[in-house]
Write an enzyme that holds these catalytic residues in place. Structure first.
Site, PDB file in Angstrom:
ATOM      1  N   ASP A 138       1.157  -1.067  -0.101  1.00 31.92           N
ATOM      2  CA  ASP A 138       0.419   0.272  -0.273  1.00 31.92           C
ATOM      3  C   ASP A 138       1.302   1.288   0.146  1.00 31.92           C
ATOM      4  O   ASP A 138       1.528   1.584   0.998  1.00 31.92           O
ATOM      5  CB  ASP A 138      -0.403  -0.405   1.394  1.00 31.92           C
ATOM      6  CG  ASP A 138      -1.847   1.081   1.425  1.00 31.92           C
ATOM      7  OD1 ASP A 138      -2.419   1.509   0.284  1.00 31.92           O
ATOM      8  OD2 ASP A 138      -2.730   1.163   2.388  1.00 31.92           O
ATOM      9  N   GLU A 172      -3.261  10.236  -1.064  1.00 33.41           N
ATOM     10  CA  GLU A 172      -4.387   9.398  -0.746  1.00 33.41           C
ATOM     11  C   GLU A 172      -5.068   8.744   0.166  1.00 33.41           C
ATOM     12  O   GLU A 172      -6.244   9.010   0.881  1.00 33.41           O
ATOM     13  CB  GLU A 172      -4.865   7.746  -2.017  1.00 33.41           C
ATOM     14  CG  GLU A 172      -5.758   7.681  -1.644  1.00 33.41           C
ATOM     15  CD  GLU A 172      -5.807   6.511  -1.199  1.00 33.41           C
ATOM     16  OE1 GLU A 172      -6.427   5.637  -1.017  1.00 33.41           O
ATOM     17  OE2 GLU A 172      -4.922   6.519  -0.636  1.00 33.41           O
ATOM     18  N   GLU A 173      -3.985   9.179   0.614  1.00 35.38           N
ATOM     19  CA  GLU A 173      -4.049   8.232   2.725  1.00 35.38           C
ATOM     20  C   GLU A 173      -4.536   9.515   3.184  1.00 35.38           C
ATOM     21  O   GLU A 173      -5.271   8.789   4.719  1.00 35.38           O
ATOM     22  CB  GLU A 173      -3.135   7.949   3.417  1.00 35.38           C
ATOM     23  CG  GLU A 173      -1.745   6.379   2.668  1.00 35.38           C
ATOM     24  CD  GLU A 173      -2.884   5.494   2.743  1.00 35.38           C
ATOM     25  OE1 GLU A 173      -4.292   5.575   3.389  1.00 35.38           O
ATOM     26  OE2 GLU A 173      -2.243   4.065   1.972  1.00 35.38           O
TER      27      GLU A 173
END
Length: 309
Positions: A138, A172-173
């Site tokens: 990830d 994104e996180e």
């Protein structure tokens, strides 16, 4: 005749060099998810190093810069989960364009940020907050896939029927902020996008489950595209277009999407998400499946969007 054979040799060598390389996948993931990258948290110098790494490869592959500043599309990202002094952080999408003089474009994306030391409220490893969360799956895995697909289409010697736009999303996180920014400030009209392919966590293939291909229901074109497609790995399709990653931003703008994902695992957002646990052979097979899907999608007309939820 000698010139003919030389040209044939160079063309063959170029096509061979374009093929998906397990060795290159390992190189990219081991670099991006190394301890010295400190988890690539948005706003960190390590996230900037990752962005530069991607930009360097886009240049190497001959992609056209399509950001607002070269390959970069800068934006500000806000930390919301916890109170920190630097709650507004600089980030960027890295955008490269393969221009095939076509009216429509396929977008290929993956996010390059991760959660750093897990101290912004998004770690699942409460006993190890303050330690490096490397984020190999990830989403160094998705970025490695993005770079290999960019290389393949830039170097395969074929002028495709569609253009391709490769985007490495930032932040994104923190809530899909890079992709949200892109669709609100697109570098091309959104109605010229054929569809969008997103890769997030494609490195931990489980043969019992297979690869999830999410978004199958977002266009009536996908059933035709997938008809007869086979792969060296197990995969299954899911209709929904939204949820969990950057394809959601495109779905909400009525762009057909597919999201490739090998599923959750015990190391998700924890310190154990390391390169040694990546299944590189399966990752290569997933990318080869994606190439088949992309290629088949170039044989159908501009795809119409279908809402799924």
């Amino acid at each position: 005749m000698n010139n003919y054979f030389l040209l044939l040799f160079l063309l063959t060598a170029s096509v061979a060099n374009a093929q998906i390389s397990e060795k290159k996948l390992k190189k990219h993931i081991h670099y991006l998810a190394a301890d010295h990258m400190k988890g690539r948290q948005t706003g960190s110098k390590e996230a900037e190093t990752a962005a530069t790494y991607i930009e360097t490869h886009f240049k190497k592959y001959g992609l056209r810069p399509m950001g607002t500043d070269g390959f970069r599309q800068q934006f500000e990202a806000k930390v919301k989960r916890v109170v920190v002094k630097d709650s507004i952080r600089s980030s960027a999408n890295i955008i490269g364009f393969l221009d095939n003089d076509a009216p429509y474009t396929i977008v290929v994306g993956a996010h390059y940020d991760h959660i750093g030391y897990g101290d912004l409220g998004n770690s699942k490893d409460s006993l190890n907050i303050g330690k490096i969360h490397n984020g190999a799956d990830d989403n160094a895995s998705g970025v490695a896939g993005l770079l290999e697909l960019a290389k393949y289409y830039a170097k395969n010697g074929v002028k495709e029927r569609f253009n391709l736009l490769f985007i490495a999303f930032g932040a994104e996180e923190l809530g899909l902020l890079g992709s949200k920014y892109f669709v609100e400030h697109p570098v091309m009209p959104l109605n010229t996008i054929h569809w969008m392919l997103n890769m997030d966590m494609i490195g931990r293939y489980n043969p019992d489950n297979g690869v999830a291909v999410i978004g199958y229901g977002t266009s009536t074109g996908f059933p035709e595209i997938f008809k007869g497609i086979t792969a060296g790995i197990k995969f299954y399709t899911s209709r929904d277009g939204s949820g969990g990653s950057d394809q959601t931003s495109f779905y909400r703008k009525q762009v057909p999407v597919l999201f490739f994902h090998t599923g959750g695992h015990p190391d998700y957002h924890k310190t154990g998400d390391d390169p040694a646990k990546i299944n590189f052979n399966a990752l290569k097979s997933i990318l080869e499946l994606e190439i088949r899907v992309i290629d088949r999608s170039m044989t159908v007309p501009k795809m119409a969007f279908t809402p799924t939820n």
